[in-house]
Write an enzyme that holds these catalytic residues in place. Structure first.
Site, PDB file in Angstrom:
ATOM      1  N   TYR A   1      -9.306 -13.488   5.987  1.00  0.00           N
ATOM      2  CA  TYR A   1      -8.075 -13.768   5.255  1.00  0.00           C
ATOM      3  C   TYR A   1      -8.136 -15.085   4.494  1.00  0.00           C
ATOM      4  O   TYR A   1      -7.437 -15.261   3.494  1.00  0.00           O
ATOM      5  CB  TYR A   1      -6.889 -13.731   6.217  1.00  0.00           C
ATOM      6  CG  TYR A   1      -6.665 -12.351   6.778  1.00  0.00           C
ATOM      7  CD1 TYR A   1      -6.157 -11.339   5.974  1.00  0.00           C
ATOM      8  CD2 TYR A   1      -7.009 -12.036   8.091  1.00  0.00           C
ATOM      9  CE1 TYR A   1      -5.977 -10.057   6.464  1.00  0.00           C
ATOM     10  CE2 TYR A   1      -6.836 -10.757   8.588  1.00  0.00           C
ATOM     11  CZ  TYR A   1      -6.324  -9.768   7.774  1.00  0.00           C
ATOM     12  OH  TYR A   1      -6.162  -8.493   8.256  1.00  0.00           O
ATOM     13  N   MET A   2      -8.980 -15.993   4.946  1.00  0.00           N
ATOM     14  CA  MET A   2      -9.179 -17.232   4.196  1.00  0.00           C
ATOM     15  C   MET A   2      -9.832 -16.924   2.846  1.00  0.00           C
ATOM     16  O   MET A   2      -9.490 -17.519   1.822  1.00  0.00           O
ATOM     17  CB  MET A   2     -10.054 -18.199   4.991  1.00  0.00           C
ATOM     18  CG  MET A   2      -9.416 -18.701   6.274  1.00  0.00           C
ATOM     19  SD  MET A   2     -10.563 -19.684   7.254  1.00  0.00           S
ATOM     20  CE  MET A   2     -10.878 -21.036   6.143  1.00  0.00           C
TER      21      MET A   2
ATOM     22  N   ASP B   1     -14.480  -5.993  -2.385  1.00  0.00           N
ATOM     23  CA  ASP B   1     -15.733  -5.466  -1.834  1.00  0.00           C
ATOM     24  C   ASP B   1     -16.776  -5.138  -2.893  1.00  0.00           C
ATOM     25  O   ASP B   1     -17.907  -4.782  -2.560  1.00  0.00           O
ATOM     26  CB  ASP B   1     -15.467  -4.199  -1.014  1.00  0.00           C
ATOM     27  CG  ASP B   1     -14.705  -4.491   0.264  1.00  0.00           C
ATOM     28  OD1 ASP B   1     -14.700  -5.657   0.694  1.00  0.00           O
ATOM     29  OD2 ASP B   1     -14.109  -3.549   0.829  1.00  0.00           O
TER      30      ASP B   1
ATOM     31  N   THR C   1      -5.390   2.883  -6.109  1.00  0.00           N
ATOM     32  CA  THR C   1      -4.418   2.498  -7.133  1.00  0.00           C
ATOM     33  C   THR C   1      -4.776   3.101  -8.483  1.00  0.00           C
ATOM     34  O   THR C   1      -3.898   3.570  -9.223  1.00  0.00           O
ATOM     35  CB  THR C   1      -4.365   0.965  -7.255  1.00  0.00           C
ATOM     36  OG1 THR C   1      -4.001   0.402  -5.999  1.00  0.00           O
ATOM     37  CG2 THR C   1      -3.359   0.537  -8.305  1.00  0.00           C
TER      38      THR C   1
ATOM     39  N   ARG D   1       0.847  -1.190   0.000  1.00  0.00           N
ATOM     40  CA  ARG D   1       0.000   0.000   0.000  1.00  0.00           C
ATOM     41  C   ARG D   1       0.882   1.240   0.000  1.00  0.00           C
ATOM     42  O   ARG D   1       1.975   1.236   0.543  1.00  0.00           O
ATOM     43  CB  ARG D   1      -0.927   0.014   1.216  1.00  0.00           C
ATOM     44  CG  ARG D   1      -1.924  -1.144   1.235  1.00  0.00           C
ATOM     45  CD  ARG D   1      -2.935  -0.975   2.352  1.00  0.00           C
ATOM     46  NE  ARG D   1      -3.856  -2.101   2.424  1.00  0.00           N
ATOM     47  CZ  ARG D   1      -4.958  -2.224   1.699  1.00  0.00           C
ATOM     48  NH1 ARG D   1      -5.268  -1.282   0.833  1.00  0.00           N
ATOM     49  NH2 ARG D   1      -5.752  -3.274   1.846  1.00  0.00           N
ATOM     50  N   GLY D   2       0.367   2.299  -0.604  1.00  0.00           N
ATOM     51  CA  GLY D   2       1.141   3.535  -0.639  1.00  0.00           C
ATOM     52  C   GLY D   2       2.333   3.421  -1.571  1.00  0.00           C
ATOM     53  O   GLY D   2       2.365   2.599  -2.487  1.00  0.00           O
TER      54      GLY D   2
ATOM     55  N   THR E   1     -11.072  -4.948  -6.437  1.00  0.00           N
ATOM     56  CA  THR E   1     -11.497  -4.820  -5.051  1.00  0.00           C
ATOM     57  C   THR E   1     -12.416  -5.982  -4.728  1.00  0.00           C
ATOM     58  O   THR E   1     -13.326  -6.290  -5.500  1.00  0.00           O
ATOM     59  CB  THR E   1     -12.230  -3.497  -4.762  1.00  0.00           C
ATOM     60  OG1 THR E   1     -12.778  -3.540  -3.439  1.00  0.00           O
ATOM     61  CG2 THR E   1     -13.364  -3.262  -5.745  1.00  0.00           C
TER      62      THR E   1
ATOM     63  N   MET F   1     -15.959  -9.286   4.780  1.00  0.00           N
ATOM     64  CA  MET F   1     -15.356  -8.050   4.302  1.00  0.00           C
ATOM     65  C   MET F   1     -16.420  -7.074   3.840  1.00  0.00           C
ATOM     66  O   MET F   1     -17.527  -7.464   3.487  1.00  0.00           O
ATOM     67  CB  MET F   1     -14.375  -8.348   3.175  1.00  0.00           C
ATOM     68  CG  MET F   1     -13.112  -9.025   3.650  1.00  0.00           C
ATOM     69  SD  MET F   1     -12.367 -10.048   2.390  1.00  0.00           S
ATOM     70  CE  MET F   1     -13.567 -11.346   2.258  1.00  0.00           C
TER      71      MET F   1
END
Length: 536
Positions: free
Chosen positions: A429-430, A273, A245, A217-218, A271, A316
């Site tokens: 995370y799975m 989401d 991004t 990130r960043g 994404t 999420m």
């Protein structure tokens, strides 16, 4: 040759005040005069003429309409906008064995995709985007292309498939062999972490989760990135990442234009989401919903096997609750779904505690799905936490799952004097780390190949995605100007409420709405301030 830009209406019906304009390509026979360019409306921030890059203007003829029919083409930049003398070459696909049997190998420069597929017969035609796909002309020779691929931001199923298909698409379709992988996100450009990519190197990476090129990130420094692109002789840049991004990709394109470089910049939106505007859905979303079912099924089995079982599954959804919503709709085992767009309250009549008590009394168990961004105002206030941000500028969220679990447990054991069996599952995370499923693999292939076709055709500063099931080239500014969210006034949310039979937590008799859709609202119940959220 002619074809109609379809929107579901018939041109032949004389009773319709609006017809479907016919878009015609250049022809030597009976071609009507070109209409002047102001015939079309275009977004002012684009500043690009509504002409195809093969010098064929898009024009409309209609026997039923006035010239101003509300057609808007939101065009994407082309290298010839600032490099007018850039030569073009025949597309190598015309000699491709794979495309030899395709009836129409190339997409017409006049093909467009409508943003709205359902329109009323007397309404303007609305916004359109250029259809994605191979063009008859390309603006770089295959043996002169040096391409690079970079991935930024969080993980998502399907990233490796996109990487693989960009590499294979460039190599198999266009004969490009010089392809670099930029490792570790944007900062990889100027830290010189690179990997040479070939079809053999990426052959089986689609079977793995995560990103083959690693991410971060960043780290976005436009000047350093462009200096490095120039130093390495890179002339095609493929950027895979979310809205932050893609904003970085837009800055890279602007600097390319400023420096007058022959560099095509293509964005591929990512994404988990599903909160990217304009496009139908983001890649990895189907996989995420499918995997979320495993967690919901596990929670349901657990709570069904004990007395007064309450299962909470955290999914999420930082600002948009699409995964939670669609996983709930698909499951049918969920009793209540909490998402960032919908404020909720715990205590009092019509609150979550009352609903849990009723559902336990009726069924003896219940399952709650909560998106990670839901109830954050509650959690922050309760924990007296200070808002912080990550390297990408996103607000760091507090963990709503354990907080909600504890609140429910405390209420029923201390207030209601009722023993409950709490089960909490967090598969975040799975879900992020698994490979994409068959549906997403196909989708990722189309995204990657569309991006390759666009870059080879000289388009730049664009992102690609499906609009009404047809892939299109979209200005980056359109997918970053706003986030896609679950509309509480839409049918999808209504279907969920009908499926779970949960309260909306926005009862008009008990809840005051200070502002309407699109604005932050304060929900008041019994003079107690409740969670605030953004409703779109």
């Amino acid at each position: 040759m002619e074809f109609a830009v379809s929107s579901g209406l018939s041109k032949s019906s004389p009773s319709l005040p609006l017809s479907i304009p016919t878009v015609r390509s250049k022809s030597k026979s009976s071609t009507p005069p070109y209409l002047p360019n102001p015939f079309f409306k275009s977004r002012s921030f684009l500043r690009f003429p509504l002409f195809s890059r093969q010098n064929n203007p898009i024009r409309c003829q209609s026997s039923y309409q006035t010239p101003d029919d509300g057609f808007v083409l939101e065009d994407v930049p082309h290298l010839t906008n600032f490099l007018p003398d850039l030569p073009s070459y025949p597309n190598p696909l015309q000699n491709s064995q794979a495309y030899a049997i395709v009836k129409e190998t190339f997409v017409s420069p006049e093909d467009v995709v409508a943003e709205r597929i359902v329109v009323r017969k007397d309404s303007p035609r609305g916004v359109h985007f250029r259809r994605a796909g191979p063009r008859e002309k390309v603006y770089c020779k295959s043996d002169e292309v040096r391409a690079c691929i970079v991935t930024c931001g969080g993980l998502c199923p399907g990233i490796n498939t996109v990487i693989r298909e960009v590499v294979c698409g460039l190599n198999y379709m266009y004969g490009v062999s010089d392809i670099l992988g930029i490792e570790g996100g944007y900062r990889g450009f100027y830290s010189r972490n690179t990997l040479r990519l070939t079809p053999k190197v990426v052959n089986d990476i689609h079977k793995r989760g995560g990103t083959f090129l690693r991410t971060s990130r960043g780290g976005h420094d436009t000047q350093k990135i462009l200096d490095n692109i120039q130093d390495r002789g890179i002339n095609q840049v493929y950027i895979i990442g979310g809205d932050g991004t893609q904003r970085g990709a837009a800055l890279i394109y602007k600097e390319v234009e400023k420096r007058g470089l022959h560099v095509a910049v293509a964005g591929i939106p990512k994404t988990i989401d599903n909160d990217i505007a304009v496009i139908d859905k983001s890649f990895g979303f189907d996989t995420a919903v499918e995997e979320a079912q495993r967690a919901i099924n596990a929670a349901h089995v657990e709570v069904e096997s004990v007395e007064n079982g309450v299962g909470i599954v955290k999914l999420m959804g930082r600002y948009s609750g699409f995964i939670a919503t669609f996983a709930t709709l698909a499951s049918r085992d969920v009793d209540c779904c909490l998402i960032p767009e919908s404020p909720f309250y715990l205590e009092g009549r019509g609150g979550l505690f009352e609903f849990i008590e009723q559902r336990l009394r009726d069924n003896g168990h219940m399952v709650i799905v909560v998106a990670e961004g839901a109830g954050q105002d509650y959690v922050v206030k309760d924990m007296q936490a200070i808002a912080e941000k990550d390297a990408s500028g996103n607000r760091l969220l507090l963990d709503v799952g354990p907080w909600l679990s504890q609140k429910i447990k405390d209420h029923f054991t201390k207030v209601q004097k009722m023993a409950i069996n709490m089960k909490y599952i967090d598969p975040t995370y799975m879900i992020r780390a698994i490979p994409s499923n068959a549906s997403d693999n196909i989708y990722c292939t189309l995204l990657a190949q569309s991006a390759v076709h666009g870059a080879m055709a000289g388009y730049s500063g664009f992102t690609v995605g499906p609009v009404n099931s047809r892939h299109a080239y979209i200005p980056i500014s359109r997918v970053t100007e706003t986030q896609n969210t679950v509309k509480l006034t839409g049918r999808t949310w209504a279907r969920l409420l009908a499926s779970t039979n949960q309260p909306s937590f926005l009862d008009s008799n008990e809840v005051s709405q200070k502002k309407i859709d699109g604005e932050t609202i304060d929900v008041i119940n019994n003079n107690t301030s409740i969670a605030s959220s953004k409703i779109l």
